[in-house]
Each structure stands twice: as structure tokens, then as C-alpha cells.
Design a protein around this motif. Sequence first.
Motif, PDB file in Angstrom:
ATOM      1  N   GLN A 141       4.298  -0.188 -12.716  1.00  0.00           N
ATOM      2  CA  GLN A 141       5.174   0.460 -11.733  1.00  0.00           C
ATOM      3  C   GLN A 141       4.391   0.772 -10.466  1.00  0.00           C
ATOM      4  OE1 GLN A 141       6.503   3.846 -14.319  1.00  0.00           O
ATOM      5  NE2 GLN A 141       8.515   3.347 -13.477  1.00  0.00           N
ATOM      6  N   HIS A 142       5.074   0.666  -9.326  1.00  0.00           N
ATOM      7  CA  HIS A 142       4.479   1.204  -8.111  1.00  0.00           C
ATOM      8  C   HIS A 142       4.468   2.720  -8.231  1.00  0.00           C
ATOM      9  CE1 HIS A 142       4.179  -2.560  -6.093  1.00  0.00           C
ATOM     10  NE2 HIS A 142       5.470  -2.782  -6.038  1.00  0.00           N
ATOM     11  N   PHE A 143       3.516   3.368  -7.579  1.00  0.00           N
ATOM     12  CA  PHE A 143       3.471   4.835  -7.565  1.00  0.00           C
ATOM     13  C   PHE A 143       4.802   5.389  -7.070  1.00  0.00           C
ATOM     14  CE2 PHE A 143       2.479   8.808  -5.241  1.00  0.00           C
ATOM     15  CZ  PHE A 143       2.020   9.568  -6.306  1.00  0.00           C
ATOM     16  N   PHE A 144       5.377   4.719  -6.079  1.00  0.00           N
ATOM     17  CA  PHE A 144       6.669   5.114  -5.503  1.00  0.00           C
ATOM     18  C   PHE A 144       7.746   5.185  -6.592  1.00  0.00           C
ATOM     19  CE2 PHE A 144      10.676   4.133  -3.330  1.00  0.00           C
ATOM     20  CZ  PHE A 144      10.630   5.003  -2.247  1.00  0.00           C
ATOM     21  N   ASP A 145       7.849   4.140  -7.414  1.00  0.00           N
ATOM     22  CA  ASP A 145       8.850   4.100  -8.487  1.00  0.00           C
ATOM     23  C   ASP A 145       8.487   5.039  -9.629  1.00  0.00           C
ATOM     24  OD1 ASP A 145      10.505   2.225  -7.242  1.00  0.00           O
ATOM     25  OD2 ASP A 145       9.328   0.552  -7.988  1.00  0.00           O
ATOM     26  N   PHE A 146       7.187   5.166  -9.900  1.00  0.00           N
ATOM     27  CA  PHE A 146       6.722   6.053 -10.975  1.00  0.00           C
ATOM     28  C   PHE A 146       7.162   7.492 -10.710  1.00  0.00           C
ATOM     29  CE2 PHE A 146       3.362   9.039 -12.367  1.00  0.00           C
ATOM     30  CZ  PHE A 146       3.469   8.876 -13.747  1.00  0.00           C
ATOM     31  N   LEU A 193       0.820  -1.207   0.000  1.00  0.00           N
ATOM     32  CA  LEU A 193       0.000   0.000   0.000  1.00  0.00           C
ATOM     33  C   LEU A 193       0.854   1.257   0.000  1.00  0.00           C
ATOM     34  CD1 LEU A 193      -2.821  -1.065   2.499  1.00  0.00           C
ATOM     35  CD2 LEU A 193      -3.038  -0.701   0.038  1.00  0.00           C
ATOM     36  N   TYR A 194       1.974   1.243   0.733  1.00  0.00           N
ATOM     37  CA  TYR A 194       2.903   2.377   0.714  1.00  0.00           C
ATOM     38  C   TYR A 194       3.401   2.630  -0.702  1.00  0.00           C
ATOM     39  CZ  TYR A 194       3.559   2.844   5.820  1.00  0.00           C
ATOM     40  OH  TYR A 194       3.385   3.079   7.149  1.00  0.00           O
ATOM     41  N   LEU A 195       3.890   1.578  -1.343  1.00  0.00           N
ATOM     42  CA  LEU A 195       4.489   1.720  -2.666  1.00  0.00           C
ATOM     43  C   LEU A 195       3.470   2.131  -3.728  1.00  0.00           C
ATOM     44  CD1 LEU A 195       6.893  -1.364  -2.703  1.00  0.00           C
ATOM     45  CD2 LEU A 195       7.525   1.032  -2.452  1.00  0.00           C
ATOM     46  N   GLU A 196       2.231   1.686  -3.566  1.00  0.00           N
ATOM     47  CA  GLU A 196       1.205   1.980  -4.556  1.00  0.00           C
ATOM     48  C   GLU A 196       0.597   3.367  -4.385  1.00  0.00           C
ATOM     49  OE1 GLU A 196      -1.673  -1.135  -4.395  1.00  0.00           O
ATOM     50  OE2 GLU A 196      -0.309  -2.668  -5.190  1.00  0.00           O
ATOM     51  N   ASN A 197       0.794   3.988  -3.219  1.00  0.00           N
ATOM     52  CA  ASN A 197       0.074   5.232  -2.946  1.00  0.00           C
ATOM     53  C   ASN A 197       0.906   6.383  -2.388  1.00  0.00           C
ATOM     54  OD1 ASN A 197      -2.986   4.344  -3.232  1.00  0.00           O
ATOM     55  ND2 ASN A 197      -1.935   2.700  -2.141  1.00  0.00           N
ATOM     56  N   TYR A 198       2.143   6.128  -1.952  1.00  0.00           N
ATOM     57  CA  TYR A 198       2.921   7.165  -1.280  1.00  0.00           C
ATOM     58  C   TYR A 198       4.351   7.227  -1.817  1.00  0.00           C
ATOM     59  CZ  TYR A 198      -0.844   7.042   2.189  1.00  0.00           C
ATOM     60  OH  TYR A 198      -2.059   7.082   2.811  1.00  0.00           O
ATOM     61  N   THR A 219       1.536  12.187  -2.650  1.00  0.00           N
ATOM     62  CA  THR A 219       0.765  10.951  -2.540  1.00  0.00           C
ATOM     63  C   THR A 219      -0.113  10.796  -3.774  1.00  0.00           C
ATOM     64  OG1 THR A 219      -1.199  11.914  -1.467  1.00  0.00           O
ATOM     65  CG2 THR A 219       0.657  11.300  -0.046  1.00  0.00           C
ATOM     66  N   ILE A 220      -0.612   9.613  -3.972  1.00  0.00           N
ATOM     67  CA  ILE A 220      -1.475   9.368  -5.129  1.00  0.00           C
ATOM     68  C   ILE A 220      -2.776  10.146  -4.991  1.00  0.00           C
ATOM     69  CG2 ILE A 220      -2.719   7.344  -4.259  1.00  0.00           C
ATOM     70  CD1 ILE A 220      -2.230   6.097  -7.081  1.00  0.00           C
ATOM     71  N   SER A 232       7.029   8.295   3.756  1.00  0.00           N
ATOM     72  CA  SER A 232       6.062   7.257   4.067  1.00  0.00           C
ATOM     73  C   SER A 232       6.703   5.888   4.223  1.00  0.00           C
ATOM     74  CB  SER A 232       4.993   7.200   2.972  1.00  0.00           C
ATOM     75  OG  SER A 232       4.360   8.437   2.826  1.00  0.00           O
ATOM     76  N   LEU A 233       7.704   5.599   3.380  1.00  0.00           N
ATOM     77  CA  LEU A 233       8.323   4.276   3.416  1.00  0.00           C
ATOM     78  C   LEU A 233       9.261   4.123   4.607  1.00  0.00           C
ATOM     79  CD1 LEU A 233       8.108   1.753   1.676  1.00  0.00           C
ATOM     80  CD2 LEU A 233      10.206   2.436   0.520  1.00  0.00           C
ATOM     81  N   LEU A 234       9.690   5.235   5.215  1.00  0.00           N
ATOM     82  CA  LEU A 234      10.602   5.162   6.358  1.00  0.00           C
ATOM     83  C   LEU A 234       9.947   4.465   7.538  1.00  0.00           C
ATOM     84  CD1 LEU A 234      12.263   8.703   6.294  1.00  0.00           C
ATOM     85  CD2 LEU A 234      13.190   6.546   5.438  1.00  0.00           C
ATOM     86  N   SER A 235       8.650   4.700   7.729  1.00  0.00           N
ATOM     87  CA  SER A 235       7.951   4.062   8.844  1.00  0.00           C
ATOM     88  C   SER A 235       7.917   2.550   8.668  1.00  0.00           C
ATOM     89  CB  SER A 235       6.526   4.606   8.971  1.00  0.00           C
ATOM     90  OG  SER A 235       5.794   4.360   7.798  1.00  0.00           O
TER      91      SER A 235
END
Length: 380
Positions: free
Chosen positions: A317-322, A165-170, A292-293, A174-177
Motif C-alpha cells: 500500500q502507498h502510505f496515502f492509502d494505508f 513520492l507524495y503517495l509513499e510519504n504524505y 506524514t511518514i 499534499s496531494l492537492l498540489s
Amino acid sequence: MQDFNYLFIIVVISIFISLFLAVFLVTASSTNKLSNRLFALFLIYTSIDVSGFLYESNAGEMSNLAMFRNLVIFLQLPTLYLYVLAASYKNFSLKWKHIIHILPFVLVNLVFVPRFYLANTAEKIVFLQGFKNVPEVQFNHIFLHLQVLVYIVLIFLALRKAKKLYLENYTGNSLLSHQWLFQLSVAITIFYVIALLKNILKFSTYDHISDQITIGLYVFNLIIICWYLLKALNNPTLFRSVDPNLTLVETIVSEKKKNSSQAVNDINFDVELQKLQAYMQDEQAFLNASLTIQDVSDAIHIPVRELSVLINHRLGQHFFDFVNSYRIKKAQGLLTDTTDKKRTVLEILYEVGFNSKSSFNTAFKKHTGYTPTAYRKNHS
């Protein structure tokens, strides 16, 4: 005797730091009050567990209170699991269904009621002298192993879903948590694996090895507690939870397959993709480190679910990578800009939307095959 003195100091320091951090988490002003309190409770349970060394050293025998303290271990991993959920998802709240997580602790205490809690001192001594062959102790031993296995699996499954969910939306912090929660879970897993090995040896003819492992566990526990404290002091606003109403793309896609024709999907895909690319290029939204997405959805008026499928499924792609792909492209231009060679890599990474050198280096190498410094050297 000297080993005892060292262990006494280690245990006292561990308990002090754990309780200090627990008080800090409970009293600190934060939007993550529930997760902070659950982690504080986990630290308190850990302190109670570690305090057994002091209690047994002074008391010399196991009283009802000592047995109760010994069984508090059955509350540690359930509390950690709830903490992971609370730290991962916004608006997570404790409900009546979560009472199931204290049932193992209640059960093991009930098992010891007839022949220990209600027994006199002489009967307790006889009970403990042959503890390796006592059914209640053996049940406790096996049940603890099963509980540890179940909760470790549950924790990592929860983290796996949260990461998706992090990768798809943030992007950004966000990923640090998630990284903190994953590191914490790995450290706790290692600790419990060693502890379970120690318990297995305790019931064998190699109980002397078990005693040596116990000393190592006290030291390891102190190291982990100090790490907790450093994390809390260096990252007081570490956590950014995901929206619990978000749905994984794979679920959305399976739902969409049940309706709408492929032709309509392809037309919508082309239109929405052009709209998205134009927005990212013209507005340079990727420069926002906390994008964020939902932010993109609000800007280009495409529903989050549609946008999520477009990026995560149709583009692969994940939103994160996009978002990072746009940041890296921007960084490539800045790194090879001959008119401003004095601009450092650190300045560039912040300028293009990253917030840490490690995350920038990782993303840059993933997209280009080079480190930022090597890329600048080879393309200038």
C-alpha cells in the motif's frame, strides 16, 4: 471588423489578468518564492506571446523587436518545467546547469541574425513574403515542435515521480498540489497541441483554417488565465512540496536486496508491523489531516526508509492509502452509530482526518465500494 474588436478585447483582458497575477505571485508573502516567481515569469512570457496580436495589428510589419517577441515562445515550456520542479520539491534552487533551458531560445535567435536581424527593411519584407519556404522559418517551425514534445514528456515524467513520492510519504493536502500541477500541465498540453496543429496548417494550403484556430486559441488562453487567477485566490497556500532527499521505495528495495538475509528481514517485518499497527490504533494518528511518514517514523522510532519499505512494499500500500484505510474504518463506525444519527457526512469526514468532501468520497468508495451516504443507508 467586429471579430477584430472582440479579439482585441480578449487579448487585452488576457494580458491584464496575466500581468496582475504575475505581480501578485511575486509580491505575495510565501515560502514558495522561487516557484511563484517562475510561474510569474511563465505568465509574463505568455503575455508577450499573446501581445503579438496587438503589435502586428498596429505595426503592420515585423521588426527586429517583433521577431524577438515571436521567439519568446521558446522560453515558455522550459520555464513551466522548472516551475513544476520548484513547486514539487522543497529546497529546489536554480543552478548553472539549468542555463541549458534557455539555449534553444538563444539558438533560434542566432539563426535569424544574418538574414533578418541584420537586414534592412526591404530585405526583411522579401524574407517574410516567402516565409513558408525560408530555411530559417522552417527550422524554427520544426525545432519548436521538437521542443514542445520534449518538455511535455519531461513535465509529465517529473509529475509521475513526484506523485509516487507524495503517495509513499504524505497524506491530506499534499496531494492537492500535485493535482493542481497535473491539471495545469494537461491544460497547457492541450493548448500547445492545438497551437501546433494551427502552425502545421499555416504552412499548408489550409492556412484559412489556421486563422480560425488562432481565434479559438485566444479565447482558450483567456479561459486558462482566468482559471489560474481563481486557483491563486482560492488556494493561496496550495503547495506543499516533497522533501527532495526522499527516495522511491523501489530504489530502496533494490538496494536492500544486496544485503541482509531474508530471515532477518521477516523477523524485523513482523516486529515493526506490530509496532506500527499498535501506534495507529492506540494513538489514532490518522486523525491528523497532515500526517506524514516522517511524523510516524519519529513517533515509533523506525527509520523513514525502513517504514517506507514496510508500508509501500511489504504491505503493498502507498502510505496515502494505508492511512486512509484507518480513516475509512473510523468513518464507517461513525456513519453506522445509531446514537448520533444527526452527525453529518461533512462533520464525519473532517473528524476522521480528511479535508475535502471529494477526497473523502473517492477514498471511501475505493475501500468499501459505497459512497458514504449509501453506506450509512445500507448499514444503519
